[in-house]
Scaffold this active site. Structure first.
Site, PDB file in Angstrom:
ATOM      1  N   ASN A 248     -34.117 -12.710 -38.287  1.00 43.21           N
ATOM      2  CA  ASN A 248     -33.842 -11.283 -38.431  1.00 43.21           C
ATOM      3  C   ASN A 248     -32.540 -10.993 -39.165  1.00 43.21           C
ATOM      4  O   ASN A 248     -32.232  -9.830 -39.438  1.00 43.21           O
ATOM      5  CB  ASN A 248     -33.804 -10.596 -37.063  1.00 43.21           C
ATOM      6  CG  ASN A 248     -35.121 -10.700 -36.312  1.00 43.21           C
ATOM      7  OD1 ASN A 248     -35.418 -11.747 -35.743  1.00 43.21           O
ATOM      8  ND2 ASN A 248     -35.900  -9.636 -36.307  1.00 43.21           N
ATOM      9  N   VAL A 255     -30.406  -6.725 -41.921  1.00 48.27           N
ATOM     10  CA  VAL A 255     -30.698  -6.853 -40.491  1.00 48.27           C
ATOM     11  C   VAL A 255     -32.097  -6.296 -40.258  1.00 48.27           C
ATOM     12  O   VAL A 255     -32.351  -5.113 -40.462  1.00 48.27           O
ATOM     13  CB  VAL A 255     -29.665  -6.092 -39.639  1.00 48.27           C
ATOM     14  CG1 VAL A 255     -30.017  -6.209 -38.156  1.00 48.27           C
ATOM     15  CG2 VAL A 255     -28.261  -6.612 -39.912  1.00 48.27           C
ATOM     16  N   CYS A 256     -32.991  -7.168 -39.846  1.00 44.81           N
ATOM     17  CA  CYS A 256     -34.392  -6.791 -39.659  1.00 44.81           C
ATOM     18  C   CYS A 256     -34.612  -6.429 -38.192  1.00 44.81           C
ATOM     19  O   CYS A 256     -34.657  -7.297 -37.319  1.00 44.81           O
ATOM     20  CB  CYS A 256     -35.289  -7.955 -40.063  1.00 44.81           C
ATOM     21  SG  CYS A 256     -37.024  -7.532 -40.214  1.00 44.81           S
ATOM     22  N   LEU A 257     -34.746  -5.130 -37.916  1.00 45.75           N
ATOM     23  CA  LEU A 257     -34.896  -4.642 -36.539  1.00 45.75           C
ATOM     24  C   LEU A 257     -35.681  -3.339 -36.572  1.00 45.75           C
ATOM     25  O   LEU A 257     -35.365  -2.439 -37.361  1.00 45.75           O
ATOM     26  CB  LEU A 257     -33.509  -4.424 -35.909  1.00 45.75           C
ATOM     27  CG  LEU A 257     -33.462  -4.074 -34.432  1.00 45.75           C
ATOM     28  CD1 LEU A 257     -33.969  -5.233 -33.576  1.00 45.75           C
ATOM     29  CD2 LEU A 257     -32.033  -3.709 -34.018  1.00 45.75           C
TER      30      LEU A 257
END
Length: 454
Positions: A248, A255-257
């Site tokens: 992530n 930022v992968c969220l």
């Protein structure tokens, strides 16, 4: 005595007269102490200057008298004299006075002279460097480092050049609300700085949780509140140092969220303008991204979580992640983010010993993220032994239970991991030692390893 000799005596310098008078006074005091002579006899010794030139016979067996004459000689240049009853002996001053007379002694001779030894010991104490492990300025600043605070500006913030015009009042009011929540409810392992002149900018530091390959690491994030906030979530950038430390967290800083809208999600996983906050974002990064087995953060991989194949890959991923964690530590120590230098120095001063112990523990064959014994006995294997077998101090599994503390990957992969960690261990040892961390145990081990065989 004839007149020529008397004229010669009269023509001598005034310095000789003063010396003679002083020497006579010394003789008078000596006779009072050593021979017990009366005051009348002592007074007569100074009545005629001619009598001074003929010293009285000395008792060579009396060491005390000789010593007194030596003491008095040092005071001959003082024409005022002193009252013996009121004089207070200063040993330190006396030793220094003697030392000044012997400035040209050959090197090493002072070690055999008691009063020079006292002076040397005093000077050594005064100029002795402070204990590297004693509380220092780094520790003080670290303890005083607030979890939430405001700063004047961010000169190197990732979003410093973002400008979307004059913000409206509702936008400012909402951000101030977020600030209050952060100041009040931040976990102890998260630190935040906001800028007074740029309310749209925020920088956060998150400490890696225990029991994960991120433990004791420091991870930094830059945040930007767009003019559409809170209708849209904030923008978050990760200071990666070029490393892909998590599925992530990209090496480009993405930022992968789902909460940030950078990944798909459902229900409460998505941003809610009425309820979602910056505090929720930071806590989610720490709990959901920096977790025990980040390998399964990758979409589709969670289906293999309960399979041997999946566990093997998760173990390998943890190994690489801890290596990247150590590299991130070194990067942060050498390039601390603006306004967080005191946190970086103090954090690794306090946790440096634990991190080095973890490196040693993992290189002995224990799984990354497993609990490192606090009172671990000295291992037979030194920290740099690549491919070392499991330590005898490693936790033993109970009957019928597979240990989660021992790695299952092949010896070849373990050797590669150990080789990488060995190099990082040496770099961390140097960096932590500079910051004042407790590195004595590991420095001793390093010294023993480098000693030639007997």
């Amino acid at each position: 005595m004839d007149t020529e000799y008397w004229a010669l005596q009269q023509g001598s310098s005034s310095c000789r007269t003063a010396d003679a008078a002083a020497w006579g006074a010394a003789q008078q005091q000596k006779r009072q102490r050593c021979q017990g002579s009366s005051s009348d006899q002592a007074g007569s010794s100074t009545s005629n200057p001619m009598q001074i030139s003929e010293p009285e016979p000395q008792d060579l067996d009396s060491g005390e008298c000789d010593e007194e004459d030596y003491y008095m000689e040092d005071d001959c240049d003082d024409g005022d004299g002193y009252d013996e009853d009121e004089y207070e002996f200063d040993e330190a001053d006396f030793n220094q006075h003697l030392a000044d007379k012997f400035e040209d002694l050959p090197p090493g001779v002072e070690a055999t002279v008691p009063w020079l030894q006292k002076i040397a010991a005093k000077e050594e104490k005064e100029h002795r460097p402070a204990d590297v492990n004693a509380p220092d300025e780094n520790t003080k600043k670290y303890k005083e480092f607030k979890q939430f605070d405001t700063v004047q500006n961010f000169s190197n913030h990732h979003y410093a050049k973002h400008s979307e015009g004059e913000p409206n009042r509702e936008w400012a009011k909402r951000i101030q609300h977020d600030w209050k929540l952060l100041e009040k409810d931040l976990p102890e392992s998260i630190y935040v700085r906001v800028a007074e002149d740029r309310m749209d900018l925020l920088r956060a530091a998150i400490v890696g949780p225990k029991g994960t390959p991120y433990h004791d690491g420091l991870f930094f994030f830059d945040v930007h509140f767009p003019s559409s906030y809170p209708s849209r979530p904030p923008l978050v950038y990760y200071h990666s140092g070029g490393l892909r430390i998590n599925p992530n967290l990209y090496n480009c800083g993405k930022v992968c969220l789902s909460l940030l809208g950078t990944w798909s999600g459902h229900g409460c996983e998505q941003w809610n303008p009425a309820q979602s906050t910056m505090l929720q974002v930071l806590v989610s990064i720490q709990a959901l991204i920096l977790n025990e087995k980040p390998y399964f953060n990758e979409p589709g991989y969670e289906a293999t979580a309960n399979t041997p194949h999946g566990q093997t890959h998760a173990t390998d991923y943890n190994d690489n992640t801890f290596v990247y964690n150590c590299k991130t530590m070194i990067y942060s120590l050498r390039n601390p983010p603006e306004h967080f230098a005191d946190l970086v120095a103090g954090h690794f001063r306090v946790h440096g010993h634990t991190i080095l112990a973890a490196c040693k523990y993992y290189m002995e064959g224990n799984a990354v993220g497993s609990v490192v014994p606090e009172d671990e006995e000295e291992s037979d294997h030194l920290c740099g032994d690549a491919g070392a077998s499991s330590s005898s101090n490693a936790p033993k599994p109970a009957d019928g239970v597979q240990s989660v503390g021992l790695r299952a990957n092949p010896a070849i992969k373990r050797g590669v991991f150990n080789a990488s960690l060995k190099t990082l261990f040496e770099d961390l040892l140097m960096e932590f030692n500079v910051k004042g961390a407790d590195t004595r145990k590991f420095l001793v081990e390093k010294l023993k390893k480098n000693l030639p065989a007997a």
